[in-house]
Design a protein around this motif. Sequence first.
Motif, PDB file in Angstrom:
ATOM      1  N   ILE A 156       0.838  -1.204   0.000  1.00 36.90           N
ATOM      2  CA  ILE A 156       0.000   0.000   0.000  1.00 36.90           C
ATOM      3  C   ILE A 156       0.870   1.250   0.000  1.00 36.90           C
ATOM      4  CG2 ILE A 156      -1.653   1.347   1.346  1.00 36.90           C
ATOM      5  CD1 ILE A 156      -2.805  -1.295   2.360  1.00 36.90           C
ATOM      6  N   ILE A 157       1.857   1.275   0.880  1.00 41.46           N
ATOM      7  CA  ILE A 157       2.720   2.452   1.007  1.00 41.46           C
ATOM      8  C   ILE A 157       3.563   2.644  -0.261  1.00 41.46           C
ATOM      9  CG2 ILE A 157       4.684   3.407   2.281  1.00 41.46           C
ATOM     10  CD1 ILE A 157       3.472   2.200   4.794  1.00 41.46           C
ATOM     11  N   GLU A 158       4.001   1.547  -0.842  1.00 44.82           N
ATOM     12  CA  GLU A 158       4.790   1.659  -2.083  1.00 44.82           C
ATOM     13  C   GLU A 158       3.960   2.314  -3.183  1.00 44.82           C
ATOM     14  OE1 GLU A 158       7.595  -1.154  -4.952  1.00 44.82           O
ATOM     15  OE2 GLU A 158       6.407  -2.037  -3.335  1.00 44.82           O
TER      16      GLU A 158
ATOM     17  N   ILE B 216       0.907  10.132  -2.950  1.00 44.38           N
ATOM     18  CA  ILE B 216      -0.135  10.256  -1.926  1.00 44.38           C
ATOM     19  C   ILE B 216       0.574  10.385  -0.585  1.00 44.38           C
ATOM     20  CG2 ILE B 216      -2.055   9.086  -0.781  1.00 44.38           C
ATOM     21  CD1 ILE B 216      -2.688   7.753  -3.457  1.00 44.38           C
ATOM     22  N   ARG B 217       0.448  11.555   0.055  1.00 42.58           N
ATOM     23  CA  ARG B 217       1.262  11.853   1.225  1.00 42.58           C
ATOM     24  C   ARG B 217       0.468  12.173   2.487  1.00 42.58           C
ATOM     25  NH1 ARG B 217       6.574  10.324   0.569  1.00 42.58           N
ATOM     26  NH2 ARG B 217       7.135  10.547  -1.631  1.00 42.58           N
ATOM     27  N   SER B 218      -0.854  12.235   2.391  1.00 42.06           N
ATOM     28  CA  SER B 218      -1.654  12.617   3.553  1.00 42.06           C
ATOM     29  C   SER B 218      -2.986  11.897   3.521  1.00 42.06           C
ATOM     30  CB  SER B 218      -1.878  14.128   3.574  1.00 42.06           C
ATOM     31  OG  SER B 218      -2.740  14.515   2.521  1.00 42.06           O
ATOM     32  N   PRO B 219      -3.691  11.824   4.659  1.00 38.80           N
ATOM     33  CA  PRO B 219      -5.027  11.217   4.663  1.00 38.80           C
ATOM     34  C   PRO B 219      -5.977  11.885   3.675  1.00 38.80           C
ATOM     35  CG  PRO B 219      -4.215  11.415   6.909  1.00 38.80           C
ATOM     36  CD  PRO B 219      -3.220  12.113   6.030  1.00 38.80           C
ATOM     37  N   ALA B 220      -5.835  13.199   3.490  1.00 40.46           N
ATOM     38  CA  ALA B 220      -6.684  13.895   2.517  1.00 40.46           C
ATOM     39  C   ALA B 220      -6.420  13.375   1.101  1.00 40.46           C
ATOM     40  CB  ALA B 220      -6.432  15.398   2.578  1.00 40.46           C
ATOM     41  N   ASP B 221      -5.151  13.076   0.795  1.00 39.88           N
ATOM     42  CA  ASP B 221      -4.822  12.512  -0.517  1.00 39.88           C
ATOM     43  C   ASP B 221      -5.463  11.136  -0.693  1.00 39.88           C
ATOM     44  OD1 ASP B 221      -3.301  14.731  -1.096  1.00 39.88           O
ATOM     45  OD2 ASP B 221      -1.406  13.813  -0.487  1.00 39.88           O
ATOM     46  N   ILE B 222      -5.554  10.378   0.408  1.00 40.64           N
ATOM     47  CA  ILE B 222      -6.173   9.051   0.339  1.00 40.64           C
ATOM     48  C   ILE B 222      -7.643   9.175  -0.045  1.00 40.64           C
ATOM     49  CG2 ILE B 222      -6.755   6.971   1.640  1.00 40.64           C
ATOM     50  CD1 ILE B 222      -4.342   7.492   3.412  1.00 40.64           C
ATOM     51  N   VAL B 223      -8.341  10.129   0.586  1.00 43.85           N
ATOM     52  CA  VAL B 223      -9.754  10.346   0.289  1.00 43.85           C
ATOM     53  C   VAL B 223      -9.945  10.728  -1.173  1.00 43.85           C
ATOM     54  CG1 VAL B 223     -11.773  11.771   0.819  1.00 43.85           C
ATOM     55  CG2 VAL B 223     -10.294  10.986   2.673  1.00 43.85           C
ATOM     56  N   GLN B 224      -9.115  11.632  -1.673  1.00 48.07           N
ATOM     57  CA  GLN B 224      -9.213  12.046  -3.071  1.00 48.07           C
ATOM     58  C   GLN B 224      -8.937  10.875  -4.010  1.00 48.07           C
ATOM     59  OE1 GLN B 224      -6.594  15.367  -3.614  1.00 48.07           O
ATOM     60  NE2 GLN B 224      -7.792  16.750  -2.318  1.00 48.07           N
ATOM     61  N   ASP B 225      -7.970  10.048  -3.653  1.00 50.35           N
ATOM     62  CA  ASP B 225      -7.641   8.889  -4.482  1.00 50.35           C
ATOM     63  C   ASP B 225      -8.814   7.908  -4.528  1.00 50.35           C
ATOM     64  OD1 ASP B 225      -5.616   7.207  -5.946  1.00 50.35           O
ATOM     65  OD2 ASP B 225      -6.023   5.860  -4.256  1.00 50.35           O
ATOM     66  N   GLU B 226      -9.485   7.704  -3.387  1.00 50.71           N
ATOM     67  CA  GLU B 226     -10.641   6.809  -3.355  1.00 50.71           C
ATOM     68  C   GLU B 226     -11.782   7.369  -4.200  1.00 50.71           C
ATOM     69  OE1 GLU B 226     -11.518   6.402   0.763  1.00 50.71           O
ATOM     70  OE2 GLU B 226      -9.976   4.872   1.115  1.00 50.71           O
ATOM     71  N   GLU B 227     -11.985   8.694  -4.140  1.00 45.74           N
ATOM     72  CA  GLU B 227     -13.040   9.318  -4.949  1.00 45.74           C
ATOM     73  C   GLU B 227     -12.744   9.146  -6.438  1.00 45.74           C
ATOM     74  OE1 GLU B 227     -15.873  10.593  -4.057  1.00 45.74           O
ATOM     75  OE2 GLU B 227     -15.501  10.148  -1.942  1.00 45.74           O
ATOM     76  N   ARG B 228     -11.482   9.335  -6.816  1.00 43.93           N
ATOM     77  CA  ARG B 228     -11.109   9.141  -8.221  1.00 43.93           C
ATOM     78  C   ARG B 228     -11.336   7.693  -8.653  1.00 43.93           C
ATOM     79  NH1 ARG B 228      -6.709  12.656  -6.923  1.00 43.93           N
ATOM     80  NH2 ARG B 228      -5.425  10.813  -6.488  1.00 43.93           N
ATOM     81  N   HIS B 229     -11.008   6.770  -7.768  1.00 46.10           N
ATOM     82  CA  HIS B 229     -11.190   5.351  -8.093  1.00 46.10           C
ATOM     83  C   HIS B 229     -12.673   5.028  -8.279  1.00 46.10           C
ATOM     84  CE1 HIS B 229     -10.395   1.061  -8.137  1.00 46.10           C
ATOM     85  NE2 HIS B 229     -11.311   0.888  -7.185  1.00 46.10           N
ATOM     86  N   LYS B 230     -13.527   5.554  -7.389  1.00 48.65           N
ATOM     87  CA  LYS B 230     -14.967   5.323  -7.508  1.00 48.65           C
ATOM     88  C   LYS B 230     -15.506   5.909  -8.816  1.00 48.65           C
ATOM     89  CE  LYS B 230     -15.935   5.221  -2.537  1.00 48.65           C
ATOM     90  NZ  LYS B 230     -16.619   5.911  -1.416  1.00 48.65           N
ATOM     91  N   GLN B 231     -15.058   7.113  -9.157  1.00 48.11           N
ATOM     92  CA  GLN B 231     -15.518   7.756 -10.380  1.00 48.11           C
ATOM     93  C   GLN B 231     -15.069   6.991 -11.615  1.00 48.11           C
ATOM     94  OE1 GLN B 231     -17.618  10.394 -10.448  1.00 48.11           O
ATOM     95  NE2 GLN B 231     -17.739  10.029 -12.669  1.00 48.11           N
ATOM     96  N   ASN B 232     -13.809   6.513 -11.585  1.00 44.09           N
ATOM     97  CA  ASN B 232     -13.303   5.735 -12.714  1.00 44.09           C
ATOM     98  C   ASN B 232     -14.070   4.430 -12.870  1.00 44.09           C
ATOM     99  OD1 ASN B 232     -11.379   7.686 -13.271  1.00 44.09           O
ATOM    100  ND2 ASN B 232      -9.767   6.666 -12.094  1.00 44.09           N
ATOM    101  N   THR B 233     -14.405   3.804 -11.730  1.00 42.05           N
ATOM    102  CA  THR B 233     -15.177   2.560 -11.773  1.00 42.05           C
ATOM    103  C   THR B 233     -16.570   2.817 -12.331  1.00 42.05           C
ATOM    104  OG1 THR B 233     -13.967   1.712  -9.857  1.00 42.05           O
ATOM    105  CG2 THR B 233     -16.045   0.641 -10.397  1.00 42.05           C
TER     106      THR B 233
END
Length: 285
Positions: free
Chosen positions: A227-229, A236-253
Motif C-alpha cells: 500500500i505504502i509503495e 499520496i502523502r496525507s489522509p486527505a490525498d487518500i480520500v481524493q484517491d478513493e473518490e477518483r477510483h470510484k468515479q473511474n469505476t
Amino acid sequence: MNGPQLEGGYTRIANEILERISTMPLNGTQFRILMVIWRYTYGFNRKEHELSQNFIAEASSLSERQVRRELKRLVEMKIINVVKEATFSSARVLAFNKYFDTWRINQTTEDKLDHSTEDKLDHSPPDGLDPQERQYKDNIKDSTTPLPPPEENCGGGDFENNEEEPDEPKEIGEVYDFYQNNFGTISPFIAQKIGDMVDAIGPAMVVEAMKIAITNGARRLNYVEAIIERWVATNIRSPADIVQDEERHKQNTKNSDLDSFRNAKNISKPPDIKKLEEQFREVLG
C-alpha cells in the motif's frame, strides 16, 4: 548474580577515538546518537550499517525530532558519514568517521550555538559555573524537558519543518503500539521495516495503511508495504490525498461500468434464424 560480561558481547573502539570524542563540545543528544551508531556498527564488527532515524530514536529513548535535528548536525560536522541515502525499501547507511582531523567541529557548533533556539549558550551573568559545567547543565535540561511547540522552535538552527497534525501519530512508538495491538509481536526485523516505512511516508500514513490492511482482512506487513509503495509512487502523502484517491477510483469505476453498459446496448441483435432459412431456400429454388 553476575553483572555484564564481555562474553555477552562488547564494542571495540580505539582509545584514541574515545579520548578525542571526550573533548568535543557535543550535547547530550548527540552523544546518545553516537553511542547507538557505535553499538550497531563497531558492536557487530562492521564499519557501517542501515540505521533509520526511527530506530535510533527507539534505541536511545529520544524523540524522532531530536534525532532528526542532532543527527543532521553530526553529519554536517563530518562525525557521521552517510554512506548511502535511504530508499523505500532500506534505511540510510551510516558510518562513524574515525578520521577526526576531517571533523568540522568549530564552524558547525558555533553556528548552531549562535542561532539555535534550544541549544544556544547562556549569556546571562555568571552563576558560579564554568562554561563546560553550564553547557552540561543545559544539555541535561534539553534531554529531559519537553520540546517547545513548532512555532517556538524555528530558530536558525532548525532546518526542517516540524509541523504535525495534532491528531496524527507523532512518534514511531505510536506506530509500534498500533501494530502490536492489531497485528502481533514486533521483532527487531519488523521494527526496522516499520522504521523504513515511517521514514518514507511518515507515521500517520503508516497507521492509515495498517487500517486499510485490517479492513481488507490482510493483517500482513508485506500488504502494508505494498500500500505504502503505491502511495509513494503516486505521490499520496496525507489522509486527505487518500480520500481524493478513493473518490477518483470510484468515479473511474462508475465511468467504466457506464461505458460497458453503453457498449452492450450497441451490440446488434442476433440474426433471425427462420428468416435466414427462408432466404436460403429461395436461393436453392
